[in-house]
Scaffold this active site. Structure first.
Site: not given
Ligand code: GRF
Length: 216
Positions: A12-13, A69, A111, A113, A147
């Site tokens: 959680g940084s 899922r 997101n 990454h 993707e």
């Protein structure tokens, strides 16, 4: 008020960096936005304590308790939608999401990454970078597309790869930049500077072209 929902899986940084920016930059007043909830797919994720310490409601939707899922994602979507979010932030969320889930949140799912995409998608990005012998590495914040790790890029942060780097040293250098990059990119989406149109990043009039941070 625009609600943000953050999804986490661990430490959680990045979440902590986002919460600190929201507090220090007074996002509720400045942007009409707040972090409304933090949801983890792992009950023991330390990031849940980070959220609780900041007074943000938490929930756990444990993937391990679902046998498919589809069932996990239905529960996750219900937990997210309870907050009617303007934006969902994957802040260290380590589950691959299905096309259906991604499309449901198209344009409001981002997101962080730990690589300069499209180089080194997936896991062990710092090991991949060292093995490839690249001289620069970094982090990317992007809209999520079906993707994995291929959506429209909102911003990137670049760091040098040093001759004697270990995976850990390189990871720490990249992580420090993630903590600067993620809040700035979230801010850009919330204030309408950027949006996703037909799968590409569209900049608002007057928004300067690039969000690039240099970590050296
Ligand atoms: C970060 O490097 C993030 O980019 C990756 O996983 C890590 C999560 O770290 N997806 P934290 O939980 O934010 O500390």
């Amino acid at each position: 008020m625009k609600n943000l929902v953050c999804l986490i899986s661990g430490r959680g940084s990045n979440l902590a960096a986002l919460l600190a920016a929201a507090r220090d930059e007074r996002w509720p007043d400045a942007l009409g936005a707040r972090v409304a909830a933090v949801i983890s797919n792992r009950p023991q994720a330390p990031g849940l304590q980070v959220a609780a310490a900041a007074g943000v409601p938490t929930a756990v939707v444990a993937h391990a308790e679902h046998d498919s899922r589809a069932s996990f994602e239905a529960a996750l979507a219900a937990a997210i939608d309870a907050h009617m979010p303007a934006l969902v932030v994957l802040a260290g969320f380590m589950r691959v999401l299905t096309r259906e889930f991604v499309i449901r949140y198209a344009g409001r799912l981002i997101n962080v990454h730990p690589s300069l995409l499209p180089s080194f998608p997936g896991l062990a990005t710092h090991r991949q970078a060292l093995a490839a012998g690249v001289r620069v590495h970094g982090a990317t914040v992007h809209f999520v597309s079906p993707e994995v790790d291929r959506g429209a890029i909102i911003g990137q942060a670049v760091v040098p790869v040093l001759g004697d780097d270990s995976e850990e040293a390189l990871a720490a250098r990249v992580l420090a930049q993630e903590h600067l990059l993620l809040p700035r990119c979230v801010r850009r989406v919330l204030d309408g500077s950027v949006q996703l149109v037909d799968g590409r990043l569209q900049l608002a009039a007057g928004c300067d072209r690039d969000l690039i941070l240099a970590g050296w």
